[in-house]
Scaffold this motif. Structure first.
Motif, PDB file in Angstrom:
ATOM      1  N   CYS A 184       0.838  -1.211   0.029  1.00  0.00           N
ATOM      2  CA  CYS A 184       0.014   0.045  -0.050  1.00  0.00           C
ATOM      3  C   CYS A 184       0.932   1.051   0.266  1.00  0.00           C
ATOM      4  N   THR A 240       2.141   2.612  -2.324  1.00  0.00           N
ATOM      5  CA  THR A 240       2.265   3.382  -3.305  1.00  0.00           C
ATOM      6  C   THR A 240       0.995   2.585  -4.238  1.00  0.00           C
ATOM      7  N   GLY A 264      -2.194  -0.259  -4.222  1.00  0.00           N
ATOM      8  CA  GLY A 264      -2.465  -1.178  -3.298  1.00  0.00           C
ATOM      9  C   GLY A 264      -2.908   0.044  -2.766  1.00  0.00           C
ATOM     10  N   ARG A 299       5.726  -2.724   3.163  1.00  0.00           N
ATOM     11  CA  ARG A 299       7.310  -3.338   3.838  1.00  0.00           C
ATOM     12  C   ARG A 299       7.920  -1.786   4.502  1.00  0.00           C
ATOM     13  N   THR A 308       7.786 -11.432   1.002  1.00  0.00           N
ATOM     14  CA  THR A 308       9.027 -12.256   1.279  1.00  0.00           C
ATOM     15  C   THR A 308       9.417 -12.414   2.287  1.00  0.00           C
ATOM     16  N   ALA A 333       1.177  -6.583  -3.804  1.00  0.00           N
ATOM     17  CA  ALA A 333       2.852  -6.268  -4.256  1.00  0.00           C
ATOM     18  C   ALA A 333       3.278  -7.577  -4.570  1.00  0.00           C
ATOM     19  N   VAL A 336      -3.514  -9.723  -8.038  1.00  0.00           N
ATOM     20  CA  VAL A 336      -3.303  -8.852  -9.146  1.00  0.00           C
ATOM     21  C   VAL A 336      -2.033  -9.771 -10.044  1.00  0.00           C
ATOM     22  N   ILE A 383      -1.004   0.583 -16.231  1.00  0.00           N
ATOM     23  CA  ILE A 383      -1.352   1.646 -15.219  1.00  0.00           C
ATOM     24  C   ILE A 383      -0.485   2.285 -14.917  1.00  0.00           C
ATOM     25  N   THR A 404       1.756   4.280 -12.125  1.00  0.00           N
ATOM     26  CA  THR A 404       1.921   3.922 -10.910  1.00  0.00           C
ATOM     27  C   THR A 404       3.651   4.545 -10.807  1.00  0.00           C
TER      28      THR A 404
HETATM   29  N1  LIG Z   1       0.938  -1.063 -13.355  1.00  0.00           N
HETATM   30  C1  LIG Z   1       0.903  -1.316 -13.809  1.00  0.00           C
HETATM   31  O1  LIG Z   1       1.465  -0.714 -15.665  1.00  0.00           O
HETATM   32  C2  LIG Z   1       0.519  -3.584 -13.696  1.00  0.00           C
HETATM   33  C3  LIG Z   1      -0.369  -3.947 -14.458  1.00  0.00           C
HETATM   34  C4  LIG Z   1      -0.082  -5.039 -14.880  1.00  0.00           C
HETATM   35  C5  LIG Z   1       0.152  -5.185 -13.348  1.00  0.00           C
HETATM   36  N2  LIG Z   1       0.234  -4.526 -12.736  1.00  0.00           N
HETATM   37  C6  LIG Z   1       0.593  -5.053 -11.145  1.00  0.00           C
HETATM   38  O2  LIG Z   1       0.164  -4.606 -10.062  1.00  0.00           O
HETATM   39  C7  LIG Z   1       0.279  -4.626  -8.714  1.00  0.00           C
HETATM   40  C8  LIG Z   1       1.128  -3.391  -8.215  1.00  0.00           C
HETATM   41  O3  LIG Z   1       2.248  -2.168  -8.988  1.00  0.00           O
HETATM   42  P1  LIG Z   1       1.527  -1.142  -8.952  1.00  0.00           P
HETATM   43  O4  LIG Z   1       1.498  -0.955 -10.389  1.00  0.00           O
HETATM   44  O5  LIG Z   1       1.075  -0.572  -8.146  1.00  0.00           O
HETATM   45  O6  LIG Z   1       3.283  -0.387  -8.827  1.00  0.00           O
HETATM   46  P2  LIG Z   1       4.109  -0.086  -7.858  1.00  0.00           P
HETATM   47  O7  LIG Z   1       3.282   1.332  -7.357  1.00  0.00           O
HETATM   48  O8  LIG Z   1       5.310   0.033  -7.843  1.00  0.00           O
HETATM   49  O9  LIG Z   1       3.341  -0.753  -6.050  1.00  0.00           O
HETATM   50  C9  LIG Z   1       3.998  -1.864  -6.096  1.00  0.00           C
HETATM   51  C10 LIG Z   1       3.618  -1.970  -4.543  1.00  0.00           C
HETATM   52  O10 LIG Z   1       4.688  -3.387  -4.157  1.00  0.00           O
HETATM   53  C11 LIG Z   1       5.159  -3.252  -3.099  1.00  0.00           C
HETATM   54  N3  LIG Z   1       6.415  -3.762  -2.648  1.00  0.00           N
HETATM   55  C12 LIG Z   1       7.380  -4.771  -3.191  1.00  0.00           C
HETATM   56  N4  LIG Z   1       8.000  -5.793  -3.234  1.00  0.00           N
HETATM   57  C13 LIG Z   1       7.252  -6.129  -1.619  1.00  0.00           C
HETATM   58  C14 LIG Z   1       7.229  -6.656  -0.761  1.00  0.00           C
HETATM   59  N5  LIG Z   1       8.621  -7.278  -0.965  1.00  0.00           N
HETATM   60  N6  LIG Z   1       6.353  -7.010   0.392  1.00  0.00           N
HETATM   61  C15 LIG Z   1       5.177  -6.128   0.652  1.00  0.00           C
HETATM   62  N7  LIG Z   1       5.668  -5.245  -0.810  1.00  0.00           N
HETATM   63  C16 LIG Z   1       6.175  -4.947  -1.927  1.00  0.00           C
HETATM   64  C17 LIG Z   1       5.668  -1.859  -3.211  1.00  0.00           C
HETATM   65  O11 LIG Z   1       6.194  -1.265  -1.903  1.00  0.00           O
HETATM   66  P3  LIG Z   1       7.585  -0.433  -1.917  1.00  0.00           P
HETATM   67  O12 LIG Z   1       7.092   0.989  -2.292  1.00  0.00           O
HETATM   68  O13 LIG Z   1       8.254  -1.007  -0.484  1.00  0.00           O
HETATM   69  O14 LIG Z   1       8.714  -0.851  -2.984  1.00  0.00           O
HETATM   70  C18 LIG Z   1       4.564  -0.722  -3.396  1.00  0.00           C
HETATM   71  O15 LIG Z   1       3.407  -0.661  -2.741  1.00  0.00           O
HETATM   72  C19 LIG Z   1       1.672  -5.439  -8.756  1.00  0.00           C
HETATM   73  O16 LIG Z   1       1.553  -7.439  -8.334  1.00  0.00           O
HETATM   74  C20 LIG Z   1       1.923  -6.026 -10.539  1.00  0.00           C
HETATM   75  O17 LIG Z   1       2.887  -6.532 -11.064  1.00  0.00           O
HETATM   76  C21 LIG Z   1       0.829  -3.459 -12.363  1.00  0.00           C
END
Ligand SMILES: NC(=O)c1ccc[n+]([C@@H]2O[C@H](COP(=O)([O-])OP(=O)(O)OC[C@H]3O[C@@H](n4cnc5c(N)ncnc54)[C@H](OP(=O)(O)O)[C@@H]3O)[C@@H](O)[C@H]2O)c1
Length: 276
Positions: A10, A12, A15, A34, A53, A79, A128, A176, A178
């Motif tokens: 959550c 960024t 989440g 985290r 993890t 995540a 997700v 998306i 982000t």
């Molecule tokens: N954005 C896209 O285009 C897109 C498209 C398809 C699917 N997704 C999926 O959507 C989900 C969310 O991504 P997002 O687009 O919102 O990107 P994001 O803004 O980078 O957010 C990713 C989140 O995952 C967290 N995370 C990473 N490793 C972690 C760990 N070991 N433990 C707990 N949290 C962890 C990050 O925390 P930190 O801040 O600590 O790193 C961050 O809160 C992901 O599963 C991604 O694969 C995204």
């Protein structure tokens, strides 16, 4: 009694947006990250540190939620991150670390929440995934592999948990807006940055492709809106494509030769590189 929904990642993006949306809609949100400092300005019923993890971190977040809120109605495994690079240039360590978050992280959460959900005889687990969990593209194969794995385990889980009244749903977003891309770029393997990489033309094409996609990105609310609908639906579908235009949806049904043909047109640089 408001439903308790635990969300991973959550700090960024999707989440965070989901945590805000569900809190505003009256849910008891357990917002986790985290680094808990990233949650300071977020309104939620409970804010907890959770690194997916780390088994102990997962266990203590779930135990703390049950102690303080008494139940977990929904889990959103959000995540995740991507690494970019041709398979040859992606290190085993980087791929293992990514799988530890995107795949094993989800399994850790599932193991921790299923026993209390089974006791409640109800629950909803939302994973997700991504459009990359349906089709693999050049320079994105390792990330795709992690999301294909997530899709596979979700399919088994859906049937395993149905007899206990627990639903399992996969969300497959397109591009998306982000921190996702910034994180992916930060995880580009060193070799891929080298001017001598045999894939340098592919990487350039892939960057241009990503830049083009970014111009048509949806905001994270496109995904969180669908997740809220899933939580509020009695009989959700197994999977939901989100923020994918019709052309993108149609291309998913192409056979392999047509798919490769479309990809060669999108990434002509790989052909250029091979003729240099
Ligand atoms: N954005 C896209 O285009 C897109 C498209 C398809 C699917 N997704 C999926 O959507 C989900 C969310 O991504 P997002 O687009 O919102 O990107 P994001 O803004 O980078 O957010 C990713 C989140 O995952 C967290 N995370 C990473 N490793 C972690 C760990 N070991 N433990 C707990 N949290 C962890 C990050 O925390 P930190 O801040 O600590 O790193 C961050 O809160 C992901 O599963 C991604 O694969 C995204």
């Amino acid at each position: 009694m408001s439903k308790v929904v635990l969300i991973t990642g959550c700090s960024t993006g999707i989440g965070r947006d989901l945590a805000i949306r569900l809190s505003e809609s009256g849910y008891a949100v357990v917002a986790t990250a985290r680094n808990p400092e990233t949650l300071i300005n977020l309104e939620a019923a409970l804010k907890l540190p959770l690194d997916v993890t780390q088994t102990d971190s997962v266990r203590s977040a779930v135990e703390c939620t049950l102690q303080l809120l008494g139940r977990i109605n929904g889990l959103v495994n959000n995540a995740g991150y991507a690494i970019r690079g041709a398979i040859e240039e992606t290190s085993e360590r980087q791929v293992q670390e990514m799988f530890d978050t995107n795949v094993f992280g989800v399994m850790r959460l599932v193991r921790a929440v299923v026993p209390p959900m089974r006791e409640q005889k109800a629950g909803c687990i939302i994973n997700v995934s991504s459009i990359a969990g349906k089709r693999s593209t050049p320079a994105n194969g390792a990330y795709s592999a992690s999301k294909f794995a997530l899709e596979a385990l979700s399919d088994a889980l859906r049937l395993e948990l149905a007899p206990f009244g627990i639903k399992v749903v996969v969300i497959e977003p397109g591009s998306i807006r982000t921190h996702f891309m910034t994180t992916a770029i930060a995880h580009t393997p060193e070799q891929a940055l080298s001017a001598n990489s045999p894939y340098r033309m592919l990487y350039r094409q892939s960057e241009l492709f990503a830049e083009g996609m970014q111009r048509h990105q949806s905001g994270p609310e496109a995904v969180s809106r669908v997740i809220q609908q899933v939580i509020e639906t009695d009989k959700p579908k197994a999977r939901y494509l989100v923020a994918i235009p019709l052309s993108g949806r149609l291309i998913l049904y192409l056979g392999d030769s047509f798919w490769d043909y479309a990809l060669r047109r999108m990434f002509p640089s790989s052909a250029v590189a091979s003729h240099e």
